[in-house]
Design an enzyme around this catalytic site. Structure first.
Site, PDB file in Angstrom:
ATOM      1  N   ASP A  70       0.868  -1.173   0.000  1.00 33.50           N
ATOM      2  CA  ASP A  70       0.000   0.000   0.000  1.00 33.50           C
ATOM      3  C   ASP A  70       0.907   1.226   0.000  1.00 33.50           C
ATOM      4  O   ASP A  70       2.068   1.161   0.416  1.00 33.50           O
ATOM      5  CB  ASP A  70      -0.889  -0.037   1.247  1.00 33.50           C
ATOM      6  CG  ASP A  70      -1.633   1.267   1.467  1.00 33.50           C
ATOM      7  OD1 ASP A  70      -2.360   1.688   0.553  1.00 33.50           O
ATOM      8  OD2 ASP A  70      -1.463   1.864   2.543  1.00 33.50           O
ATOM      9  N   ASP A  72      -0.186   5.047   0.800  1.00 33.27           N
ATOM     10  CA  ASP A  72      -0.415   6.110   1.776  1.00 33.27           C
ATOM     11  C   ASP A  72      -0.165   5.640   3.206  1.00 33.27           C
ATOM     12  O   ASP A  72      -0.773   4.668   3.670  1.00 33.27           O
ATOM     13  CB  ASP A  72      -1.851   6.628   1.664  1.00 33.27           C
ATOM     14  CG  ASP A  72      -2.132   7.249   0.306  1.00 33.27           C
ATOM     15  OD1 ASP A  72      -1.163   7.513  -0.433  1.00 33.27           O
ATOM     16  OD2 ASP A  72      -3.326   7.462  -0.015  1.00 33.27           O
ATOM     17  N   ASP A 245      -1.102  -0.034   6.108  1.00 32.91           N
ATOM     18  CA  ASP A 245      -1.361   0.623   7.389  1.00 32.91           C
ATOM     19  C   ASP A 245      -2.842   0.611   7.754  1.00 32.91           C
ATOM     20  O   ASP A 245      -3.198   0.928   8.883  1.00 32.91           O
ATOM     21  CB  ASP A 245      -0.926   2.098   7.312  1.00 32.91           C
ATOM     22  CG  ASP A 245      -1.878   2.913   6.438  1.00 32.91           C
ATOM     23  OD1 ASP A 245      -2.512   3.854   6.958  1.00 32.91           O
ATOM     24  OD2 ASP A 245      -2.011   2.586   5.237  1.00 32.91           O
ATOM     25  N   ASN A 248      -8.785  -1.065   5.958  1.00 34.61           N
ATOM     26  CA  ASN A 248      -9.465  -1.206   4.673  1.00 34.61           C
ATOM     27  C   ASN A 248      -8.760  -2.205   3.760  1.00 34.61           C
ATOM     28  O   ASN A 248      -9.363  -2.723   2.815  1.00 34.61           O
ATOM     29  CB  ASN A 248      -9.548   0.148   3.964  1.00 34.61           C
ATOM     30  CG  ASN A 248     -10.483   1.121   4.665  1.00 34.61           C
ATOM     31  OD1 ASN A 248     -11.561   0.748   5.101  1.00 34.61           O
ATOM     32  ND2 ASN A 248     -10.054   2.361   4.790  1.00 34.61           N
TER      33      ASN A 248
END
Length: 317
Positions: A70, A72, A245, A248
């Site tokens: 991921d 962000d 992090d 989701n």
């Protein structure tokens, strides 16, 4: 005492004394080495059985494995779309009245905590209208500039090292993000990664139409993207790793054999501990502090960045 005369240094030349000293030293070294080996062998026999060591990971030469990161707050502090929005606003891609609309749409999502389908569709349409009519090549060039202006200094060294470990092991490393695929590709290339999976905006003849291809790459869509890429690349997901992090991304993390929670939010931290997933936190100060301004999940290409830009505008004025 005459029989011991050979020990007297004065009766031997300097060269002979050097040879004697060297030979004596070598013999002492061999003897001490043998004694140490014998002691080590005895200690090993007497020591209780040790717990088996954790196998090396990533496994060097395992071409059926890959890593999925991921973006962000995992690879980079803050949200890529926030920084991209700052760059577009600086280049006058949109006006102040558009910022107000985007800010309201993102505020609704952040305060309500749920994705209202009508609101989210409106937000996506508004965001895509910003790039409609612009050339893909233009956005790629601007993305390179924005990376240097806002993103390069925000890469987490710890996560970068994890990605490099996979590369050094001969494995492919992919970014997986809801950010536009063009921006994600720029970041991946700058970091020396294999490539990126991101939200795809439709373009015809190299010009954006203002529509998405499918939906934003968020939540379960990330897992589907990883699954599809693994099938195309001939990967064994049980041997792959994923890093995120956010709770989701639990669908994506659950898909692989080696899930990692990086700088996790509270829900992901709890989930990871319950399942004995590996945890890494590279943030300083308060661990729970949010870094940067996160983009609204699923808003799509530019809504998050626009909302961040209005905050920046207010701080300046």
């Amino acid at each position: 005492m005459a029989a011991l005369g050979w020990l007297t240094p004065r009766r031997r030349s300097a060269t002979a004394r050097s040879v004697l000293a060297g030979e004596a030293s070598a013999e002492a070294a061999r003897k001490s080495s043998q004694e140490l080996e014998e002691l080590d062998a005895l200690a090993a026999q007497a020591a209780p059985d040790e717990e088996p060591k954790e196998p090396e990971f990533p496994v060097v030469g395992d071409d059926k494995a890959a890593a999925f990161f991921d973006l962000d707050n995992t690879v980079m502090q803050g949200a890529a779309i926030f920084h991209f929005g700052r760059g577009l606003y600086k280049r006058k891609f949109f006006e102040r009245q558009e910022l107000v609309r985007f800010a309201w749409q993102q505020a609704w999502f952040r305060l309500a905590g749920v994705e209202d389908p009508e609101h989210m569709q409106d937000a996506r349409d508004s965001a895509l209208s910003i790039v409609k009519g612009h050339r893909v090549a233009e956005l790629m060039t601007i993305g390179e500039e924005i990376y240097d202006e806002y993103m390069a200094e925000r890469i987490w060294p710890g996560t970068r090292a994890l990605a490099q470990a996979h590369l050094d092991a001969g494995q492919k490393v992919w970014l997986v993000t809801a950010a536009p695929v063009e921006i994600a590709t720029v970041i991946a290339r700058r970091l020396g990664l294999t490539g990126a999976l991101g939200t795809v905006a439709e373009s015809i003849g190299g010009v954006y139409t203002g529509k998405l291809v499918g939906e934003p790459l968020h939540g379960p869509a990330k897992a589907e993207a990883v699954r599809a890429l693994a099938a195309a690349e001939g990967l064994d997901l049980g041997r792959c790793a994923a890093y995120s992090d956010s709770h989701n991304d639990i669908p994506m993390l659950s898909l692989v054999g080696h899930p990692y929670a990086i700088n996790p939010d509270a829900k992901l931290r709890k989930h990871a501990r319950e399942r004995d997933w590996r945890l890494r936190d590279y943030r300083t100060g308060r661990k729970a502090a949010k870094v940067g301004i996160p983009a609204a999940a699923g808003v799509g290409a530019l809504a998050g960045g626009a909302a961040a830009a209005i905050a920046l505008h207010r701080r300046r004025h």
